[in-house]
Design a protein around this motif. Sequence first.
Motif, PDB file in Angstrom:
ATOM      1  N   LEU A  27      46.735  -1.042  -3.562  1.00 23.14           N
ATOM      2  CA  LEU A  27      47.495  -2.013  -4.338  1.00 23.14           C
ATOM      3  C   LEU A  27      46.603  -2.945  -5.146  1.00 23.14           C
ATOM      4  N   GLN A  28      45.295  -2.894  -4.904  1.00 22.91           N
ATOM      5  CA  GLN A  28      44.314  -3.758  -5.579  1.00 22.91           C
ATOM      6  C   GLN A  28      44.617  -5.237  -5.323  1.00 22.91           C
ATOM      7  N   ILE A  29      44.773  -5.551  -4.037  1.00 26.25           N
ATOM      8  CA  ILE A  29      45.025  -6.924  -3.623  1.00 26.25           C
ATOM      9  C   ILE A  29      44.017  -7.331  -2.558  1.00 26.25           C
ATOM     10  N   ASP A  30      43.834  -8.632  -2.398  1.00 25.46           N
ATOM     11  CA  ASP A  30      42.949  -9.184  -1.379  1.00 25.46           C
ATOM     12  C   ASP A  30      43.821  -9.862  -0.323  1.00 25.46           C
ATOM     13  N   MET A  31      43.796  -9.338   0.902  1.00 26.28           N
ATOM     14  CA  MET A  31      44.623  -9.900   1.964  1.00 26.28           C
ATOM     15  C   MET A  31      43.894 -10.925   2.822  1.00 26.28           C
ATOM     16  N   THR A  32      42.638 -11.207   2.526  1.00 30.74           N
ATOM     17  CA  THR A  32      41.984 -12.319   3.223  1.00 30.74           C
ATOM     18  C   THR A  32      42.560 -13.618   2.672  1.00 30.74           C
ATOM     19  N   ASP A  33      42.754 -14.586   3.538  1.00 30.83           N
ATOM     20  CA  ASP A  33      43.304 -15.886   3.136  1.00 30.83           C
ATOM     21  C   ASP A  33      44.683 -15.758   2.493  1.00 30.83           C
ATOM     22  N   TYR A  34      45.471 -14.786   2.914  1.00 29.20           N
ATOM     23  CA  TYR A  34      46.810 -14.657   2.345  1.00 29.20           C
ATOM     24  C   TYR A  34      47.682 -15.832   2.787  1.00 29.20           C
ATOM     25  N   SER A  35      48.794 -16.021   2.108  1.00 26.00           N
ATOM     26  CA  SER A  35      49.727 -17.094   2.472  1.00 26.00           C
ATOM     27  C   SER A  35      51.121 -16.526   2.698  1.00 26.00           C
ATOM     28  N   LEU A  36      51.919 -17.250   3.478  1.00 21.60           N
ATOM     29  CA  LEU A  36      53.321 -16.918   3.708  1.00 21.60           C
ATOM     30  C   LEU A  36      54.170 -18.072   3.203  1.00 21.60           C
ATOM     31  N   LEU A  37      55.130 -17.757   2.332  1.00 20.49           N
ATOM     32  CA  LEU A  37      56.040 -18.751   1.804  1.00 20.49           C
ATOM     33  C   LEU A  37      57.456 -18.429   2.259  1.00 20.49           C
ATOM     34  N   GLY A  38      58.285 -19.464   2.381  1.00 18.77           N
ATOM     35  CA  GLY A  38      59.666 -19.213   2.741  1.00 18.77           C
ATOM     36  C   GLY A  38      60.535 -20.435   2.562  1.00 18.77           C
ATOM     37  N   GLY A  39      61.812 -20.184   2.278  1.00 18.69           N
ATOM     38  CA  GLY A  39      62.793 -21.249   2.179  1.00 18.69           C
ATOM     39  C   GLY A  39      63.898 -21.051   3.193  1.00 18.69           C
ATOM     40  N   SER A  40      64.325 -22.125   3.838  1.00 20.75           N
ATOM     41  CA  SER A  40      65.415 -22.092   4.801  1.00 20.75           C
ATOM     42  C   SER A  40      65.114 -21.087   5.917  1.00 20.75           C
ATOM     43  N   ALA A  41      65.945 -20.062   6.108  1.00 18.65           N
ATOM     44  CA  ALA A  41      65.658 -19.059   7.140  1.00 18.65           C
ATOM     45  C   ALA A  41      64.322 -18.373   6.876  1.00 18.65           C
ATOM     46  N   GLY A  42      63.988 -18.172   5.602  1.00 19.05           N
ATOM     47  CA  GLY A  42      62.698 -17.562   5.257  1.00 19.05           C
ATOM     48  C   GLY A  42      61.519 -18.422   5.674  1.00 19.05           C
ATOM     49  N   ALA A  43      61.720 -19.736   5.690  1.00 14.69           N
ATOM     50  CA  ALA A  43      60.667 -20.645   6.145  1.00 14.69           C
ATOM     51  C   ALA A  43      60.427 -20.492   7.642  1.00 14.69           C
ATOM     52  N   ARG A  44      61.499 -20.281   8.386  1.00 11.95           N
ATOM     53  CA  ARG A  44      61.353 -20.033   9.823  1.00 11.95           C
ATOM     54  C   ARG A  44      60.546 -18.756  10.058  1.00 11.95           C
ATOM     55  N   MET A  45      60.870 -17.720   9.286  1.00  7.50           N
ATOM     56  CA  MET A  45      60.127 -16.468   9.414  1.00  7.50           C
ATOM     57  C   MET A  45      58.641 -16.690   9.178  1.00  7.50           C
ATOM     58  N   ALA A  46      58.311 -17.385   8.082  1.00  6.12           N
ATOM     59  CA  ALA A  46      56.907 -17.641   7.750  1.00  6.12           C
ATOM     60  C   ALA A  46      56.221 -18.427   8.856  1.00  6.12           C
ATOM     61  N   ALA A  47      56.918 -19.449   9.376  1.00  9.91           N
ATOM     62  CA  ALA A  47      56.346 -20.274  10.440  1.00  9.91           C
ATOM     63  C   ALA A  47      56.160 -19.474  11.726  1.00  9.91           C
ATOM     64  N   TRP A  48      57.153 -18.680  12.093  1.00 13.34           N
ATOM     65  CA  TRP A  48      57.051 -17.896  13.330  1.00 13.34           C
ATOM     66  C   TRP A  48      55.921 -16.867  13.252  1.00 13.34           C
ATOM     67  N   LEU A  49      55.812 -16.169  12.120  1.00 11.93           N
ATOM     68  CA  LEU A  49      54.715 -15.204  11.997  1.00 11.93           C
ATOM     69  C   LEU A  49      53.377 -15.907  11.967  1.00 11.93           C
ATOM     70  N   GLY A  50      53.318 -17.088  11.355  1.00 12.86           N
ATOM     71  CA  GLY A  50      52.070 -17.843  11.326  1.00 12.86           C
ATOM     72  C   GLY A  50      51.642 -18.290  12.703  1.00 12.86           C
ATOM     73  N   SER A  51      52.604 -18.661  13.533  1.00 13.58           N
ATOM     74  CA  SER A  51      52.297 -19.175  14.866  1.00 13.58           C
ATOM     75  C   SER A  51      52.095 -18.074  15.905  1.00 13.58           C
ATOM     76  N   TYR A  52      52.980 -17.078  15.906  1.00  9.17           N
ATOM     77  CA  TYR A  52      52.955 -16.064  16.957  1.00  9.17           C
ATOM     78  C   TYR A  52      52.162 -14.811  16.582  1.00  9.17           C
ATOM     79  N   GLY A  53      52.060 -14.523  15.305  1.00 13.19           N
ATOM     80  CA  GLY A  53      51.270 -13.376  14.871  1.00 13.19           C
ATOM     81  C   GLY A  53      52.063 -12.087  14.806  1.00 13.19           C
ATOM     82  N   THR A  54      51.480 -11.100  14.164  1.00 10.03           N
ATOM     83  CA  THR A  54      52.165  -9.820  13.947  1.00 10.03           C
ATOM     84  C   THR A  54      52.346  -9.018  15.238  1.00 10.03           C
TER      85      THR A  54
END
Length: 357
Positions: A222-249
Amino acid sequence: MQIKRIALVGIMAVIMLSGCGTTVQKSVIREEKTQETESTEKESVTDKDTNMNEKESFNAESNVNDVIHDSAFDGYGRLIFPVDMEIEDNLKLKNISSILPWYSEVNIDKTVEIVNYMKSQAMNGEQIFYPIYSEEEMQEDPDKGDTGLFFFRGNAGAKTAITNAGGGFVYVAGIHDSFPHALELSKKGYNAFALIYRPGAQTACEDLARAIAYLHENAEKLQIDMTDYSLLGGSAGARMAAWLGSYGTAYFGEKDYPAPAAVIMQYTGLSQVTGMEPPTYACVGISDGIASYRSMEKYISQIEQNGTNAKIEVFKGLSHGFGLGEGTVAEGWIDNAVSFWEDNMNAGRKATAFMSK
């Protein structure tokens, strides 16, 4: 334990959101929805003129179903709009807010810009949609056929962001709550992906975990750099971003991949702090009747007390789901969020360099 915890929060969110007084019509039997879609497609081809294979642009008067069935979006046009909402045959882009319950400040100019951008990219031979599950997985679980990543390309080799729309874990409001964000990030040179996931707190997090894994595994292609990636989300999507950030894949069934350099979250009532949060930026409106700005302030304050970089912006007069907030007091918040992400990229590199000495 994990399923009960997250499912309970998701159920509470849906119960809270149901107080908005909006009736959400979900598809009950996927087979019926598929048959109806196929019937509509046949009708659009045989009984009326469509924009199939035409190069003309969409506008505010364009019919949503014409966008969905445009040949440029072969096989995935339905995912541009919420697949779990009933879309009337005569619904126009200018009235898109009618299928986006709980959202405010829906910008029709941005909606039109997005669908034209997508069509232009697709007609120029760019792949703009990527399934995250294999054919076998989708056959075993047909719901996985309504998932995937829309790619908003930035510069080759640039850093990557994954955006996650809300919708109360009932539907996915990508056209307002993640596509605009991804487009703006791509304009800044970043590679941005908007995730279409299965509604439901647990399944949504599993899909985000799979998306993170997919992008790590296909970064070179895909020609992308996944180091230092970010997760964005709004409302329910924000919960998803926060949960993955805290608990991990790994917590959601995938291999253990690195945590994001930053989580960027909008208008959500999440309150549980685990102590494992990545650097976190948040924004919310004072007049939000769904996600209390005071709860979000407390959440960010607790992260800061744990020694992690965190920031919140609170905007007067804004209600829930303002998206990019163009033309409001929140306009430009995404620039501040990107600066926060960039600062934490640099902080991570500095920390690594210090530890290696």
